[in-house]
Design an enzyme around this catalytic site. Structure first.
Site, PDB file in Angstrom:
ATOM      1  CD  GLU A   1      34.221  43.841  47.580  1.00 54.32           C
ATOM      2  OE1 GLU A   1      34.886  42.784  47.440  1.00 54.32           O
ATOM      3  OE2 GLU A   1      34.413  44.850  46.902  1.00 54.32           O
TER       4      GLU A   1
ATOM      5  CD  GLU B   1      29.988  42.845  38.688  1.00 51.67           C
ATOM      6  OE1 GLU B   1      30.496  43.903  38.264  1.00 51.67           O
ATOM      7  OE2 GLU B   1      30.068  42.482  39.881  1.00 51.67           O
TER       8      GLU B   1
ATOM      9  CE  LYS C   1      34.922  41.784  39.440  1.00 47.59           C
ATOM     10  NZ  LYS C   1      34.731  41.535  40.883  1.00 47.59           N
TER      11      LYS C   1
ATOM     12  CD  GLU D   1      37.736  38.460  41.219  1.00 45.29           C
ATOM     13  OE1 GLU D   1      37.094  39.526  41.164  1.00 45.29           O
ATOM     14  OE2 GLU D   1      38.151  37.969  42.281  1.00 45.29           O
TER      15      GLU D   1
END
Length: 366
Positions: free
Chosen positions: A262, A316, A319, A325
């Site tokens: 990541e 997203e 999250k 985030e």
């Protein structure tokens, strides 16, 4: 509207061939959103981007089925809470028989991530289950004749390092060294990679006055020289990766490949999340993509191309955690780009592309 946008990208990217031949780049396909497109649309998007590697955070059967007979190589994940169960070899065999074997080889599952950031998880009991679970998952693959095709490892936070600067001083925290040695022994014996989740953004956010923004964004900058090795680093990501190499070397393991499972940069954050902007996210990922198109290695391992998985494909919205985030995605769930990662050729491919890109950009607020 979503289908139109994805088809537009598909036409333009296939015409441009943006990432044709880049074999060292993948992307993380997270699913913590209540408005994400279905897997078949995602597959079309990945294909249009010329991406051939992706990582998911579970073994979602819908994704595994949809990605069958495609050219996407997939890393799947064993959820953290499953680790205690998988210390039983029979349960590990059952897990592989249920979650991997039915989909392989039609779906190109190339890796299993056993947990995520276990060494630094808040639940300190999990670390004791990690290596037995990894060994048992691999043993199940061997039993089913899949071990030659599917690698087993676990992604680690950079927080496993006690020291990372300069890279040659890289070392693991003493409290994880015993289990880390067992883990590295497994990687060495099976030829599997060490996966690191490396985010220069965090280092910059925590100390923006001392850390050069250009250095963390891969922009032109003086860089730094490791006083011990005399190697020159012009970006922090490569320095972080080499620090991991040195940390493994200190425990007696010098030949294990490091891959970045990541890395990314948030396009939006809370007021205290310094540097989380659309502009910085675009620059970081654009410059990283340019590096990956060169298939280059780090200063310590210049001839070993560094494999990198971008985080993430989509923003997203469910999250947990700070605003950042939920804002690492290259794309919004509706298929519009969260920001342009340097795909300016799209604007010249067709006038309609230019109009679409400009109109979608207005939906994004820094």
């Amino acid at each position: 509207m979503m289908i139109h946008v994805f088809l537009l990208f598909s036409f333009c990217f296939s015409d441009f061939g943006f990432l044709q031949g880049v074999t060292s780049l993948g992307i993380n396909y997270g699913q913590l959103g209540d408005n994400l497109p279905p897997p078949d649309t995602v597959l079309d998007l990945l294909s249009s981007l010329k991406l051939t590697k992706a990582r998911i955070y579970d073994t979602n059967p819908q994704i595994l089925t949809t990605f069958a007979n495609s050219n996407i190589e997939l890393i799947v994940t064993v959820e953290n809470q499953m680790l205690p169960v998988l210390t039983d070899p029979r349960q590990a065999l059952q897990w592989v028989s249920t979650h991997i074997k039915p989909y392989f080889p039609a779906t190109k599952i190339t890796g299993i991530a056993v947990g995520n950031e276990i060494f630094t998880d808040d639940d300190k009991t999990l670390i004791g289950y990690l290596v037995p679970a990894i060994v048992n998952i691999h043993g199940a693959l061997v039993q089913l004749g899949l071990d030659k095709y599917v690698q087993v490892s676990t992604p680690n936070s950079l927080a496993v390092l006690q020291q990372s600067y300069p890279p040659s001083a890289g070392s693991f925290k003493s409290e994880v060294s015993e289990v880390m040695s067992q883990f590295l022994q497994f990687l060495s014996s099976t030829g599997s990679p060490f996966w690191i989740n490396a985010y220069p953004y965090f280092a910059y956010k925590d100390d923006p006055n001392k850390i050069s923004l250009d250095y963390v964004l891969f922009n032109r900058n003086p860089g730094m020289v490791d006083t011990y090795t005399k190697l020159h680093y012009d970006n922090m990501l490569y320095a972080q990766v080499d620090a991991v190499v040195y940390a493994m070397f200190r425990l007696g393991y010098g030949g294990i490949e490091v891959r970045v499972s990541e890395t990314g940069w948030p396009s939006k954050g809370d007021p205290n999340e310094i540097g989380a902007t659309v502009e910085n996210a675009a620059v970081y990922n654009r410059n990283l993509l340019r590096r990956q198109m060169r298939n280059e290695g780090t200063p310590l391992r210049p001839n070993m191309r560094l494999e990198v998985y971008l985080f993430a494909l989509f923003n997203e919205d469910i999250k947990p955690g700070p605003t950042s985030e939920r804002n690492y995605g290259l794309f919004q769930p509706d298929g519009t780009m969260a920001y342009n990662v340097g795909l300016s050729a799209l604007a010249t491919t067709s006038s309609s592309a230019s109009i679409s890109l400009k109109s979608s950009a207005t939906k994004v607020k820094p």
